[in-house]
Design a protein around this motif. Structure first.
Motif, short mmCIF file in Angstrom:
data_model
loop_
_atom_site.label_atom_id
_atom_site.label_comp_id
_atom_site.label_asym_id
_atom_site.label_seq_id
_atom_site.Cartn_x
_atom_site.Cartn_y
_atom_site.Cartn_z
N UNK A 353 0.82 -1.20 0.00
CA UNK A 353 0.00 0.00 0.00
C UNK A 353 0.86 1.26 0.00
N UNK A 354 1.87 1.28 0.86
CA UNK A 354 2.75 2.45 0.92
C UNK A 354 3.57 2.57 -0.37
N UNK A 355 4.02 1.43 -0.90
CA UNK A 355 4.80 1.42 -2.14
C UNK A 355 3.99 2.03 -3.28
N UNK A 356 2.76 1.62 -3.43
CA UNK A 356 1.92 2.13 -4.52
C UNK A 356 1.64 3.62 -4.35
N UNK A 357 1.40 4.05 -3.12
CA UNK A 357 1.13 5.47 -2.87
C UNK A 357 2.36 6.32 -3.17
N UNK A 358 3.53 5.83 -2.81
CA UNK A 358 4.77 6.61 -2.94
C UNK A 358 5.29 6.63 -4.38
N UNK A 359 5.15 5.52 -5.08
CA UNK A 359 5.76 5.39 -6.40
C UNK A 359 4.74 5.33 -7.54
N UNK A 360 3.53 5.87 -7.30
CA UNK A 360 2.48 5.89 -8.32
C UNK A 360 2.27 4.48 -8.89
N UNK A 361 2.03 3.54 -7.99
CA UNK A 361 1.92 2.14 -8.39
C UNK A 361 0.51 1.60 -8.39
N UNK A 362 0.39 0.43 -8.96
CA UNK A 362 -0.87 -0.31 -8.96
C UNK A 362 -0.54 -1.76 -8.71
N UNK A 363 -1.36 -2.44 -7.95
CA UNK A 363 -1.15 -3.85 -7.70
C UNK A 363 -1.46 -4.19 -6.26
N UNK A 364 -1.27 -5.45 -5.91
CA UNK A 364 -1.55 -5.87 -4.55
C UNK A 364 -1.27 -7.35 -4.37
N UNK A 365 -1.55 -7.83 -3.18
CA UNK A 365 -1.33 -9.24 -2.88
C UNK A 365 -1.54 -9.52 -1.41
N UNK A 366 -1.30 -10.77 -1.01
CA UNK A 366 -1.45 -11.17 0.38
C UNK A 366 -0.65 -12.45 0.63
N UNK A 367 -0.54 -12.81 1.90
CA UNK A 367 0.15 -14.04 2.31
C UNK A 367 1.56 -14.13 1.71
N UNK A 368 2.27 -13.04 1.83
CA UNK A 368 3.69 -13.06 1.45
C UNK A 368 3.99 -12.85 -0.02
N UNK A 369 2.97 -12.54 -0.86
CA UNK A 369 3.24 -12.31 -2.28
C UNK A 369 2.42 -11.12 -2.78
N UNK A 370 3.06 -10.29 -3.62
CA UNK A 370 2.36 -9.16 -4.25
C UNK A 370 2.99 -8.92 -5.62
N UNK A 371 2.16 -8.39 -6.54
CA UNK A 371 2.64 -8.09 -7.88
C UNK A 371 1.93 -6.86 -8.40
N UNK A 372 2.65 -6.04 -9.20
CA UNK A 372 2.05 -4.83 -9.74
C UNK A 372 3.03 -4.07 -10.59
N UNK A 373 2.82 -2.75 -10.69
CA UNK A 373 3.70 -1.90 -11.49
C UNK A 373 3.77 -0.52 -10.85
N UNK A 374 4.86 0.21 -11.14
CA UNK A 374 5.04 1.55 -10.62
C UNK A 374 5.53 2.46 -11.74
#
Length: 391
Positions: A353-374
């Motif tokens: 959540x913080x990564x996407x907010x800070x780096x204009x990103x999109x994506x998500x995940x749970x239980x130790x895995x996430x994928x997206x783009x910035x």
């Protein structure tokens, strides 16, 4: 007030004279009624004719729509026309003849399909691009192609189209298609050996004038089937364009248009073999990269542009070896795809959540895995992880 319908007397009449009986405003346009007209009004799935009304003064008034109401034909015009004035109507003949080709072609193939497969035509739309026809039974692609062949045989036979208004007692003995129960005077349009149908539209006078009938698609629709077809010049233009594209592709592949299918099948085999080879090489490279990060805890890895699935697989490999957070970013400039893997499946959503907010990103995940783009340069990504992930 009723209009004499010249389009029924002679569907090939392109120009006529008439007298203005009525003219009324309708918003920014005017509705003009003549004592006689060759302009066909919208109805029965067939669009209205377009064209011009020429006044005695030489003024040309565009006709942009035509409708019938209580026997009177209303022509939509850009300006008013003097009541009692004599005018000359000129049809957009290209549009009218196209409509007659499409409508007549639809009758021919529908009559054949309904006879062969005991179905009913329950919908017809003559669109600007294609003609769609709905039937209340399932029709296979092979059956549609068989009907197409028989329909074109009817076109090549070039028999005259027969149109009549049978007396009620005669009508009761006829076998004809109709989408609804009819009352009053019924107009029967017959294409010999192909179709007999109640219809109010305009048609060619000989089947050969349809030119060509081509089925484009045959798909399940509701409880039945929807066909898309083209007839006449539309079919010719479509097939010409398809051939031009097939010829261009064939030249790229060094084969003739009729050899394209085999050439594409060969290319697919080569492509699949190439994908398997790439996957093997990637896996070998990913294992080597992961080994370099063994036991280092939290790590940040940058790679050139890769497919999202490859980014995920690399993150999985690094995550197995590093013993902490594996953050893999693939891309260049300020466009990056990422995959994050945290050992042990620990919660990762707050970091994402913080990564996407800070780096204009999109994506998500749970239980130790996430994928997206910035959308951020590499140095911003590195600074973020130094600050937020203590790398």
């Amino acid at each position: 007030m009723e209009t004499e319908k010249l389009y029924y007397e002679d569907p090939f009449l392109r120009e006529f004279t008439g007298t203005v009986l009525h003219c009324e405003p309708a918003g920014p346009v005017w509705k003009v009624v003549l004592d006689r007209t060759a302009f066909y009004p919208e109805g029965g799935g067939q669009p209205a004719d377009w064209g011009l009304l020429k006044a005695a003064s030489g003024e040309e008034i565009p006709v942009t729509d035509v409708h019938e109401r209580d026997g009177a034909i209303f022509h939509t015009c850009a300006c008013s026309v003097e009541i009692g004035a004599a005018v000359t109507g000129v049809l957009d003949w290209t549009r009218r003849f196209d409509h007659m080709q499409q409508h007549s072609g639809e009758h021919i193939i529908s009559g054949i399909l309904c006879r062969l497969y005991h179905c009913d035509n329950v919908g017809f739309h003559l669109g600007a691009d294609v003609v769609t026809i709905d039937y209340n039974e399932e029709i296979s692609w092979e059956q549609a192609l068989e009907a197409e062949h028989l329909a074109n045989e009817a076109v090549w036979a070039d028999r005259p189209v027969e149109i009549c208004y049978p007396a009620p007692e005669v009508l009761a003995t006829l076998s004809y298609r109709s989408k609804k129960a009819l009352t009053g005077r019924v107009r029967i349009v017959e294409f010999p050996e192909a179709d007999c149908c109640a219809c109010c539209g305009t048609h060619v006078v000989r089947a050969g004038q349809v030119g060509l009938i081509k089925v484009l698609s045959c798909q399940k629709f509701r409880e039945g089937t929807r066909l898309e077809i083209l007839c006449g010049e539309r079919a010719y233009r479509y097939l010409s364009e398809v051939f031009s594209q097939a010829r261009a592709v064939g030249r790229r592949l060094s084969v003739k248009p009729l050899e394209l299918s085999a050439a594409v099948e060969r290319l697919e085999g080569e492509l699949n073999a190439g994908k398997e080879r790439i996957a093997y090489l990637e896996q070998t490279a990913f294992a080597a990269i992961a080994e370099e990060q063994a036991g280092r805890g939290d790590v940040l890895v940058f790679q050139p542009p890769m497919r999202p699935d490859s980014v995920r697989r690399l993150a999985d490999e690094v995550g197995k070896c590093c013993g902490g957070l594996a953050a893999v970013f693939s891309g260049e400039g300020d466009r990056w795809t990422y995959a994050l893997v945290r050992a042990g499946g620990e919660e990762i959503a707050p970091l994402v959540k913080v990564l996407n907010q800070t780096l204009q990103g999109r994506g998500g995940g749970r239980k130790g895995f996430a994928q997206g783009s910035v959308s951020a340069p590499r140095e911003f990504i590195e600074e973020f992880f130094k600050r937020e992930a203590a790398l």
